[in-house]
Motif scaffolding. Structure first.
Motif, PDB file in Angstrom:
ATOM      1  N   LYS A  80      62.975  37.480  32.345  1.00 26.59           N
ATOM      2  CA  LYS A  80      63.168  38.709  31.562  1.00 26.59           C
ATOM      3  C   LYS A  80      63.440  39.900  32.486  1.00 26.59           C
ATOM      4  O   LYS A  80      64.330  40.719  32.222  1.00 26.59           O
ATOM      5  N   GLN A  81      62.676  40.009  33.576  1.00 27.29           N
ATOM      6  CA  GLN A  81      62.884  41.119  34.513  1.00 27.29           C
ATOM      7  C   GLN A  81      64.289  41.088  35.108  1.00 27.29           C
ATOM      8  O   GLN A  81      64.936  42.125  35.260  1.00 27.29           O
ATOM      9  N   ILE A  82      64.778  39.888  35.424  1.00 23.66           N
ATOM     10  CA  ILE A  82      66.107  39.755  36.025  1.00 23.66           C
ATOM     11  C   ILE A  82      67.188  40.106  35.014  1.00 23.66           C
ATOM     12  O   ILE A  82      68.078  40.925  35.285  1.00 23.66           O
ATOM     13  N   MET A  87      64.876  42.634  46.919  1.00 24.92           N
ATOM     14  CA  MET A  87      64.141  42.916  45.685  1.00 24.92           C
ATOM     15  C   MET A  87      62.780  42.237  45.690  1.00 24.92           C
ATOM     16  O   MET A  87      62.614  41.150  46.236  1.00 24.92           O
ATOM     17  N   LYS A  88      61.810  42.884  45.050  1.00 23.70           N
ATOM     18  CA  LYS A  88      60.486  42.281  44.822  1.00 23.70           C
ATOM     19  C   LYS A  88      60.485  41.759  43.392  1.00 23.70           C
ATOM     20  O   LYS A  88      60.613  42.509  42.431  1.00 23.70           O
ATOM     21  N   LEU A  89      60.377  40.444  43.262  1.00 23.56           N
ATOM     22  CA  LEU A  89      60.374  39.803  41.949  1.00 23.56           C
ATOM     23  C   LEU A  89      59.041  39.101  41.781  1.00 23.56           C
ATOM     24  O   LEU A  89      58.791  38.062  42.396  1.00 23.56           O
ATOM     25  N   GLY A  90      58.165  39.674  40.957  1.00 24.98           N
ATOM     26  CA  GLY A  90      56.802  39.158  40.875  1.00 24.98           C
ATOM     27  C   GLY A  90      56.137  39.295  42.233  1.00 24.98           C
ATOM     28  O   GLY A  90      56.066  40.394  42.790  1.00 24.98           O
ATOM     29  N   MET A 103      59.509  38.223  47.580  1.00 25.16           N
ATOM     30  CA  MET A 103      60.540  39.113  48.123  1.00 25.16           C
ATOM     31  C   MET A 103      61.854  38.334  48.181  1.00 25.16           C
ATOM     32  O   MET A 103      61.950  37.305  48.846  1.00 25.16           O
ATOM     33  N   ILE A 104      62.855  38.822  47.451  1.00 29.45           N
ATOM     34  CA  ILE A 104      64.171  38.168  47.381  1.00 29.45           C
ATOM     35  C   ILE A 104      65.139  38.935  48.275  1.00 29.45           C
ATOM     36  O   ILE A 104      65.457  40.096  47.994  1.00 29.45           O
ATOM     37  N   PRO A 105      65.638  38.333  49.362  1.00 29.01           N
ATOM     38  CA  PRO A 105      66.585  39.038  50.227  1.00 29.01           C
ATOM     39  C   PRO A 105      67.930  39.271  49.536  1.00 29.01           C
ATOM     40  O   PRO A 105      68.336  38.496  48.655  1.00 29.01           O
ATOM     41  N   LYS A 106      68.607  40.305  49.927  1.00 32.78           N
ATOM     42  CA  LYS A 106      69.932  40.632  49.407  1.00 32.78           C
ATOM     43  C   LYS A 106      70.880  39.425  49.569  1.00 32.78           C
ATOM     44  O   LYS A 106      70.882  38.756  50.584  1.00 32.78           O
TER      45      LYS A 106
END
Length: 518
Positions: free
Chosen positions: A115-117, A401-404, A407-410
């Motif tokens: 949902k956040q994405i 991005m911080k997802l939950g 940390m998701i790199p670009k």
């Protein structure tokens, strides 16, 4: 001037060194660094081989899965349609990292994170660039693939074509096309000199939904758009076959046998679409009655609005590709799997038939009647949960991005496997792999323990623009079928769902139809 050759040699050496370092960074350093980055966060996955990533294993698992046939009553299709996800989630957990070639992908099957994405409105998670063959099939300037300001412009122009008032009018055309198709079925039964007849439903629904989208959105017919549909069907097979192959940038311009065939099919599609557009323009010029407010009419009006072109001819052609494909492909698959489920559950056929007789009688339904069919709606939602046309979706992070807690790199691609989310017991309960439309009796948001656990049409700003159209179309067709026929699964059926960009029955869907009133 003797130093000029030396400068040229030095420049060439520097260029080669820089390119070599760039290649080493992509092939060696990046996989190492990202794997280490995610491992620190407790996220691991299958090993990454140079250039191929995890594709060898994906191919092997898919090939093995395609040889299997499931029990017709088994709706746990993940091991067959996404065997690599099934294997890796059992080994590495629900969140894992894998490499699609040299593209890092992280699998997320938590509906809250999904949902956040999907709800993000700031462009932090965009659609990753599709392969050229997919762009050719779906339309590289169509609503499905474009992003940013172009997407906003196209969405604004196209939105009115799917307003509630327009959809109510479209129901008349939907039912007219459907009745014509059902009359063909009845004639086949009569010709067979039997009380029933076996019909391959997947192909029939593809023709029917193609006819409906042609009539409702483009003011044409299936006969006029036949070349578009046939060429797109062939292109779809090529796209699906090449899905797990390594793509080399620039290879789409080489005159390989595959590319030559794709170019030939694309030329057919464009020529047919130009004829449909020209026919519409000629109708308007001669004052013939034509729909100005259907999808094609709105796009043509936008092409010359205020004397400043908003959509050029090429954009209109690409958008037509998008809606010719998406407008019938997903709807036909929804109908196919709904009829499959109803054929397995005659008690639900009878429940729906009673509701239809109560609200619609034996007449042709209109939009107001369809809105009252609660049980029909619940069955369609359960069909979307178990056999949604789209089984996974991808987004790409445009910045770190911080997802939950992750940390998701670009540049990392995020895979959201709808087919797994729709089968998670912690959200849907112990009967997750059973056909149970009653779970939707209080609506979508209360059907599971998370309000967004059903993602068949996606959500957020890029949710499917045609979802109301698809549901009205499906209701119209199911109502008219159940008014006229009973359905039974043929003994010849082999339960083998397969992803060919959309979820389809690999060996077709033979259904025995028996007219209720000869």
């Amino acid at each position: 001037m003797d130093y000029l050759p030396a400068i040229g040699i030095i420049a060439s050496i520097i260029f080669l060194i820089s390119k070599t370092l760039q290649i080493c960074r992509i092939l060696l350093w990046r996989p190492y660094a990202l794997t280490k980055h995610f491992k620190k966060q407790g996220i691991v996955g299958p090993p990454c081989s140079i250039l191929y990533g995890s594709l060898h294993e994906v191919k092997q698992l898919n090939m093995a899965a395609r040889q299997t046939v499931l029990d017709a009553n088994s709706h746990d299709i993940t091991p067959r349609v996404l065997p690599h996800y099934h294997k890796w989630s059992s080994l590495y957990g629900e969140t894992f990292l894998f490499w699609f070639g040299m593209q890092p992908r992280i699998c997320i099957s938590d509906p809250e994170l999904a949902k956040q994405i999907l709800s993000n409105k700031f462009g932090f998670y965009i659609k990753p660039l599709s392969r050229p063959s997919v762009q050719t099939l779906v339309g590289n300037k169509g609503l499905v693939l474009i992003s940013g300001l172009d997407w906003a412009k196209h969405r604004r122009i196209i939105n009115p074509a799917f307003s509630l008032d327009k959809l109510k009018v479209m129901v008349k055309r939907m039912t007219a096309c459907t009745i014509s198709k059902l009359d063909e079925w009845k004639n086949q039964v009569v010709a067979a000199e039997d009380q029933c007849h076996c019909i391959e439903m997947n192909g029939e629904f593809k023709e029917l939904t193609a006819d409906i989208i042609a009539h409702t959105a483009f003011g044409s017919s299936y006969a006029q758009g036949r070349e578009v549909f046939e060429a797109q069907k062939e292109l779809q097979i090529y796209c699906a076959a090449a899905h797990t192959d390594i793509f080399i940038p620039g290879s789409q311009y080489l005159p390989t046998p595959l590319n030559l065939q794709i170019w030939k099919l694309d030329k057919k599609v464009k020529t047919s679409l130009k004829c449909i557009i020209k026919s519409r323009l000629n109708s308007k010029a001669t004052g013939s009655s034509c729909e100005v407010d259907d999808l094609l009419g709105l796009m043509l009006e936008a092409s010359k609005s205020d004397g400043k072109p908003k959509l050029n001819v090429n954009e209109i052609i690409e958008e037509c590709k998008t809606f010719f494909f998406a407008g019938h492909e997903t709807s036909s698959n929804l109908l196919t799997w709904t009829v499959f489920l109803l054929s397995l559950h005659p008690e639900w056929q009878e429940k729906l038939r009673q509701e239809i007789l109560k609200e619609c009688g034996r007449g042709i339904p209109d939009a107001d009647m369809l809105a009252k069919l609660k049980l029909v709606n619940m069955v369609l939602l359960e069909a979307l949960r178990l056999y949604g046309p789209v089984i996974e979706l991808f987004r790409q992070a445009t910045k770190d991005m911080k997802l939950g807690d992750v940390m998701i790199p670009k540049g990392t691609c995020i895979s959201i496997p709808f087919v797994k989310i729709h089968r998670r017991k912690e959200y849907w309960g112990e009967d997750v792999n059973k056909f149970n439309p009653m779970r939707f009796i209080n609506g979508i948001s209360k059907a599971a323990k998370h309000p967004n656990a059903l993602l068949a049409f996606s959500l957020g700003p890029r949710a499917c623009i045609g979802q109301n159209f698809a549901m009205l179309e499906a209701k119209s067709v199911i109502v008219l079928i159940l008014q006229r026929f009973s359905l039974c699964l043929s003994p010849e059926y082999k339960h083998a769902p397969v992803e060919l960009l959309t979820l389809q029955p690999q060996h077709g869907l033979p259904i025995i139809v028996k007219p209720l009133h000869l």
